[in-house]
Scaffold this active site. Structure first.
Site, PDB file in Angstrom:
ATOM      1  N   LYS A   1      66.143  97.383  62.541  1.00 22.95           N
ATOM      2  CA  LYS A   1      65.820  96.170  61.801  1.00 22.95           C
ATOM      3  C   LYS A   1      65.579  96.461  60.318  1.00 22.95           C
ATOM      4  CE  LYS A   1      64.557  93.107  65.500  1.00 22.95           C
ATOM      5  NZ  LYS A   1      64.720  93.990  66.679  1.00 22.95           N
TER       6      LYS A   1
HETATM    7  C1  LIG Z   1      65.556  93.792  67.790  1.00 23.66           C
HETATM    8  C2  LIG Z   1      65.934  95.006  68.567  1.00 23.66           C
HETATM    9  C3  LIG Z   1      67.053  95.038  69.444  1.00 23.66           C
HETATM   10  C4  LIG Z   1      67.884  93.807  69.733  1.00 23.66           C
HETATM   11  O1  LIG Z   1      68.695  93.429  68.648  1.00 23.66           O
HETATM   12  P1  LIG Z   1      69.263  91.952  68.589  1.00 23.66           P
HETATM   13  O2  LIG Z   1      69.912  91.854  67.252  1.00 23.66           O
HETATM   14  O3  LIG Z   1      68.094  91.023  68.730  1.00 23.66           O
HETATM   15  O4  LIG Z   1      70.228  91.804  69.715  1.00 23.66           O
HETATM   16  C5  LIG Z   1      67.384  96.225  70.062  1.00 23.66           C
HETATM   17  N1  LIG Z   1      66.643  97.331  69.877  1.00 23.66           N
HETATM   18  C6  LIG Z   1      65.568  97.351  69.070  1.00 23.66           C
HETATM   19  C7  LIG Z   1      64.790  98.603  68.930  1.00 23.66           C
HETATM   20  C8  LIG Z   1      65.173  96.203  68.372  1.00 23.66           C
HETATM   21  O5  LIG Z   1      64.084  96.236  67.587  1.00 23.66           O
END
Ligand SMILES: *Cc1c(COP(=O)(O)O)cnc(C)c1O
Length: 463
Positions: free
Chosen positions: A121
């Site tokens: 993120k």
């Molecule tokens: C948010 C997140 C995901 C999922 O990603 P999306 O874009 O919501 O599908 C997967 N792994 C981690 C560690 C995350 O923080």
């Protein structure tokens, strides 16, 4: 100017639906970025997808990640931002590496866990924060309000730290975050404030929603920085190009596996393919929240409600917010409650996308097996991705070039890793010293009147 990409709402055709006034217009990237969501609560979609020529893609080989980011995001932003400013924003966003770790043959793990909060993120949040800093109205301040149950809040908070003209308040439920998460959120400092709410995650979200829709607070210029902002999708198209350019042999295609929750990360790959990246198949494994693999199999969509609590907790989503964008790209329409208005072209989706639900048991087995067999340490989200890739290869036969995404650092899951592998994962520099960091949250009850008093008494609106 004339050739600018504009953004429309996924709800633009919902005339027949009670309670929604569809937004029929189009906005610029700047407006989509600063508004976050369309006025009809739909998601903004680009009205045209730019193409990157194949020679451009392969020219990224052995280049720094920033070059890939510049090429890809510039194709979308065009003349809406000066090229020199865009380069500065990108170089400031990505002062870390993107390792491609070989598992066996030409099957790789792409580690998106080297940013300041050790989660993928960081990629989206850091670039979005800097784009907002650039595009904001310079006569006023922007106030970001985020409700978080843990990781998103720290990625967003760290991303906005030090950005001029923008202040951030993060609300989290006092008893629902871990000690380490609390420490991460409380000690960002600078222009980022944490509010520890005596309530649940839903209470935090309600407080934020009430503030957003309170006309007497309009002067505070709230924005949400949430995961449906197109400004967060755009940076997530980049690493697919980057990985391909580093690993490809001429003209071949790639299979990418993306562990999926709200589908923002996978959507980046869907756009990358439409921009010209030769993606053989996008693999989108989910945890036990299996609404999407069930939809691909059965053709009818039914959300999982309430969502199930699985090990890969950032993917505990029963109705992915970005599903509306996937449906739109394939000619369908689904609203945020999960009701389908028009079904998309499922045969074409099946051709491009494979999905499978991975249980917690399989996730644990995968973490063990991948370590024992290859010496590669995965955490639960990355293990869902890798196991999903294995399932795809078992069903469709081997494919030469594959990459699976690791979306968080194993050191964020020390207990699970210790239990399964009997080792303590090495802590990355970004996570070192968190326990010694100083900072305090402000404690507030889950009461809108008191929250509003805090906002009016402490937040600034002027430049
Ligand atoms: C948010 C997140 C995901 C999922 O990603 P999306 O874009 O919501 O599908 C997967 N792994 C981690 C560690 C995350 O923080």
């Amino acid at each position: 100017m004339g050739n600018r990409i504009l953004y429309y709402s996924t709800n633009r055709n919902l005339d027949t639906i009670h309670g929604i006034v569809p937004f029929k217009g189009k906005v610029t990237f700047r407006e989509a970025l600063l508004q976050g969501q369309a006025p009809d609560e739909g998601l903004y979609m680009p009205d045209r997808i730019p193409r990157i020529p194949y020679e451009g893609i392969v020219s990224l080989k052995d280049k720094p990640y920033a070059e890939a980011a510049l090429l890809v995001t510039r194709a979308f932003l065009g003349d809406e931002i000066d090229a020199v400013i865009l380069r500065t924003i990108i170089e400031d966003s990505y002062p870390f590496t993107v390792p491609l770790q070989k598992v066996f043959d030409r099957k790789y793990i792409m580690r998106l866990d080297q940013g300041p909060t050790a989660s993928f993120k960081d990629f989206a949040a850091r670039m979005m924060a800097r784009l907002m800093g650039h595009f904001r109205n310079k006569d006023t301040r922007l106030n970001v309000l985020v409700a978080t149950s843990g990781d998103t809040g720290s990625a967003v908070g760290e991303a906005f730290k030090g950005i001029e003209g923008i202040d951030v308040n993060i609300l989290y439920p006092r008893d629902e975050v871990s000690e380490r998460q609390k420490k991460q959120l409380d000690t960002i400092g600078d222009n980022v404030r944490s509010l520890s709410i005596d309530g649940k995650f839903d209470d935090c979200q309600d407080l934020v929603k009430q503030a957003f829709s309170d006309p007497s607070l309009e002067y505070l210029n709230f924005t949400s920085a949430n995961s449906i902002n197109f400004g967060r999708i755009l940076p997530q198209t980049v690493y697919y190009f980057y990985a391909y350019a580093q690993l490809c042999r001429k003209e071949e295609s790639i299979v990418a596996s993306v562990p999926s929750g709200n589908f923002g990360n996978a959507l980046g790959c869907e756009y990358a393919r439409r921009m010209g990246l030769p993606v053989q198949r996008l693999v989108m494994p989910t945890n036990e929240n299996d609404e999407f693999p069930r939809f691909l199999k059965e053709g009818a969509y039914e959300k999982v409600s309430p969502s199930l609590a699985c090990l890969s907790n950032a993917m505990n989503v029963g109705h992915p917010s970005n599903l509306a964008r996937f449906f739109d790209l394939y000619g369908g329409s689904v609203d945020r409650t999960g009701k389908v208005h028009v079904y998309p072209d499922i045969e074409t989706i099946r051709k491009n996308i494979y999905s499978v639900s991975i249980s917690d048991k399989e996730t644990k087995e995968c973490i063990k097996k991948t370590y024992e067999q290859y010496g590669v340490i995965l955490e639960p989200h990355g293990a869902v991705g890798w196991r999903g890739l294995e399932a795809y290869l078992e069903q469709y036969g081997d494919f030469p070039l594959c990459v699976s995404l690791e979306t968080a650092h194993p050191a964020k899951f020390p207990n699970e890793i210790m239990e399964l592998l009997d080792i303590t994962p090495e802590v990355p520099d970004s996570m070192k010293g968190i326990d010694e960091r100083k900072g305090k949250s402000l404690e507030l009850p889950a009461d809108y009147r008191i929250f509003k008093e805090y906002l009016t008494g402490n937040l600034k609106s002027g430049a």
